[in-house]
Design a protein around this motif. Structure first.
Motif, mmCIF file in Angstrom:
data_model
loop_
_atom_site.group_PDB
_atom_site.id
_atom_site.type_symbol
_atom_site.label_atom_id
_atom_site.label_comp_id
_atom_site.label_asym_id
_atom_site.label_seq_id
_atom_site.Cartn_x
_atom_site.Cartn_y
_atom_site.Cartn_z
ATOM 1 N N GLN A 1 -4.578 7.103 1.344
ATOM 2 C CA GLN A 1 -5.732 6.427 0.771
ATOM 3 C C GLN A 1 -6.679 5.876 1.831
ATOM 4 N N TYR B 1 2.412 6.014 -2.454
ATOM 5 C CA TYR B 1 1.295 5.254 -1.914
ATOM 6 C C TYR B 1 0.410 4.800 -3.061
ATOM 7 N N ASP C 1 0.810 -1.214 0.000
ATOM 8 C CA ASP C 1 0.000 0.000 0.000
ATOM 9 C C ASP C 1 0.842 1.262 0.000
ATOM 10 N N SER D 1 -10.751 5.649 1.753
ATOM 11 C CA SER D 1 -11.270 5.620 0.399
ATOM 12 C C SER D 1 -11.932 4.277 0.125
ATOM 13 N N CYS E 1 -3.264 3.865 -4.551
ATOM 14 C CA CYS E 1 -4.712 3.999 -4.461
ATOM 15 C C CYS E 1 -5.311 3.253 -5.646
ATOM 16 N N LYS E 2 -6.042 2.182 -5.357
ATOM 17 C CA LYS E 2 -6.489 1.244 -6.375
ATOM 18 C C LYS E 2 -5.254 0.701 -7.085
#
Length: 640
Positions: free
Chosen positions: A203, A169, A158, A206, A171-172
């Motif tokens: 993130q 980082y 992550d 989220s 995110c998705k």
């Protein structure tokens, strides 16, 4: 009559190559693990080579293999770390086609399980954990991400944090840059993560990553191959950690490589151990034991007995070394009444040097019993890197009633105004000049010089010491707390005991690093050392012959892209008692210790005041040194 079967040889001999998962003493043992941070170099990798612009796909495949795949265990280490080859990048999938035969050797058991990283990301209760890479790799977070991406492991993480600043980082499926605080020690950064997790995982909350809720240091596990990363000079400690084994050996077509690592490099059990530790860390309480090894050598099958045992002194016989500042302590005529009016009492010197606050009972009495037993069967000597000289070591041993068990004491490096050698004959001690100038300033080199020139190191080579004539390298056993002392660039101590090192708050000295001491945490060390001296061949390390298929004549084209492996061991904090203060306890004064100019040498492990003398090992004896004052206040001698 039935007999118990012996332990399987493979499990025993590979114990030195397995990771160690430990939990320190905690206030809240029930707090779950929410973040697992992995070091990169020699933890996720075995050895690190970077992928550079312009590298062909074939070169990238070979770099991935060299970084991540182990030649010592069948099967795919990448697959075991991650999940299945179907999730790999195109280069990763091509790599697996390249080693398809190794894939076929994987057992159906391993095929049916999720990879370690996938399993760690979700707890048994279904809660999401965050996985991060925490590295000091000089190339930065992007270079680390590139190597992880090509190997197919990037999607398992992550975040990637690269000290001192910078990070990424996820995110998705997209990676974004982030700024991290200017922190140089991993424990300090993880303390900030515990305080403000959203700053390090933007993130959180989220759709791609649920909020992990409140976080404490207890909720973070650090997986690392460097022990120094588990506690910083500021006092911040990683409370739950996994120490990855380091080792030396012949590796593929790279020749003899030092300081390799890699979780699962020698046994796939590492992955299951880490998964179980993260789920139930309270079942892995920290234990610090002696580690005994007989290296593989040509005559190992002949089982020659041990004749000479050489002990280190600082942090081996002592937990940490404290000596009176009185210069007469370095004289052979020193006696106990000289302590009157000095900065130490006899009782305090015995307590601070030899007694352990970490276990019950008298460690000094147990140490005395072991040395008395060993001295009846072997010749005992001391070889210590100690600036106060051999006589100061002797006087501390006299005070503890341990001196009579030793035949000689040698201290290094050579110093013109300090006696570096002492020997015993008929209970009387004599000073002499040990032949330190004839040999490089390394313990292993001195060990071999002793083997070849025993009479120069033992002036009393008569009577019982005649057994040392014709000494062999394997007849000498070295007991030391520092890994670097167990081998030089070209030679090895063939039989050795590695004393566990640790960082902790020590009596009223505040937080100290690089503490040690045989039996400091478990009196089982004393019996283990006896058994090793008696039959060292029962403690043989595994021997991994170099693979014939990995011996091309030419060096790989990416040889220059290796990230150099280095020790991140911190300089020793001063061995001094702290003045008590009415102010509240604080460790802030130690915060800039790691930034002091120049390293402190091993020979200054027994600092006598609140001063760190900056004396690089390369300096010549007698050089003037700068001193840096460190103000340490408010530390109380609270019970453990």
């Amino acid at each position: 009559m039935t007999t118990c079967p012996s332990s399987p040889r493979r499990s025993f001999t590979r114990a030195a190559y397995r990771c160690q998962c430990l939990e320190r003493t905690l206030q809240d043992e029930t707090f779950p693990v929410k973040v697992v941070a992995f070091d990169f170099d020699e933890t996720l990798t075995l050895i690190t080579y970077l992928i550079e612009d312009g590298d062909s796909e074939e070169v990238q495949k070979q770099i991935v293999k060299t970084n991540f795949q182990t030649p010592w265990v069948k099967g795919s280490r990448i697959e075991h770390l991650q999940s299945t080859s179907s999730e790999l990048s195109p280069v990763g999938r091509g790599f697996f086609r390249l080693i398809g035969k190794a894939q076929n050797d994987m057992t159906s058991l391993f095929r049916s399980k999720r990879g370690m990283l996938k399993a760690l990301a979700i707890s048994k209760s279904g809660k999401r954990r965050a996985l991060a890479v925490l590295t000091k790799n000089y190339a930065g977070a992007k270079a680390v991400h590139n190597l992880l991406h090509v190997s197919g492991l990037a999607s398992c993480f992550d975040a990637i944090w690269a000290l001192p600043t910078g990070g990424l980082y996820r995110c998705k499926d997209e990676w974004h840059e982030m700024c991290t605080p200017n922190v140089c020690h991993k424990a300090d950064l993880l303390a900030l993560v515990a305080e403000s997790p959203h700053e390090f995982f933007p993130q959180l909350g989220s759709d791609a990553f649920e909020d992990m809720g409140p976080l404490k240091m207890e909720g973070i596990v650090l997986v690392d191959d460097q022990r120094a990363n588990f506690q910083s000079p500021s006092g911040n400690q990683v409370l739950r950690f996994c120490k990855v084994a380091r080792y030396d050996g012949y590796y593929r077509n790279l020749g003899y490589v030092k300081n390799m690592g890699g979780i699962g490099a020698h046994c796939f059990e590492d992955y299951e151990t880490l998964k179980m530790f993260v789920e139930e860390p309270s079942t892995y309480k920290e234990t610090l034991h002696l580690h005994c090894v007989e290296r593989h050598f040509e005559r190992s099958s002949e089982q020659h007995p041990v004749e000479l045992i050489i002990f280190d002194f600082d942090e081996t016989l002592t937990l940490a070394t404290f000596m009176p500042s009185d210069p007469t302590f370095e004289e052979i005529s020193w006696d106990l009444p000289s302590l009157e009016g000095s900065d130490w009492t006899a009782e305090d010197l015995l307590t601070y040097n030899f007694e352990s606050p970490f276990c019950s009972g008298s460690r000094l009495q147990a140490l005395k019993a072991m040395l008395e037993d060993l001295s009846k069967r072997y010749v005992l000597a001391i070889l210590s890197r100690n600036d106060r000289g051999a006589v100061a070591v002797l006087n501390l041993l006299r005070l503890a009633q341990l001196a009579d068990f030793f035949a000689a004491i040698w201290t290094m490096p050579f110093r013109q105004q300090v006696s570096c050698g002492a020997w015993k004959a008929d209970a009387a001690w004599h000073v002499f000049e040990a032949p330190l100038l004839e040999v490089p300033d390394e313990k292993t080199e001195i060990l071999y010089h002793i083997v070849e020139n025993s009479g120069k190191w033992f002036p009393q080579m008569e009577g019982r010491l005649r057994r040392l004539q014709g000494l062999r390298p394997e007849s000498v056993m070295l007991v030391d707390d520092e890994k670097e002392n167990l081998q030089s660039a070209s030679r090895f101590a063939l039989r050795y005991c590695k004393v566990a090192r640790y960082d902790d708050v020590y009596r009223n000295c505040g937080p100290l690093n690089q503490l040690g001491g045989i039996g400091a945490h478990s009196f089982e060390d004393f019996e283990l050392l006896r058994r090793f001296a008696e039959a060292p061949w029962e403690f043989q390390e595994p021997h991994f012959p170099q693979e014939e298929a990995d011996k091309p004549n030419a060096a790989p084209p990416w040889e220059d892209s290796r990230v150099p492996s280095r020790s991140e061991e911190l300089v020793k904090l001063p061995r001094s008692r702290l003045r008590k203060s009415a102010s509240s306890p604080t460790l802030r004064a130690l915060g800039d210790l790691a930034n002091l100019p120049g390293p402190m040498s091993r020979s200054q492990s027994f600092c006598l005041s609140d001063v760190i003398s900056q004396s690089p090992r390369t300096s010549e004896p007698g050089d003037d040194q700068d001193a840096h004052e460190i103000c340490l206040t408010g530390m109380d001698d609270s019970p453990r």
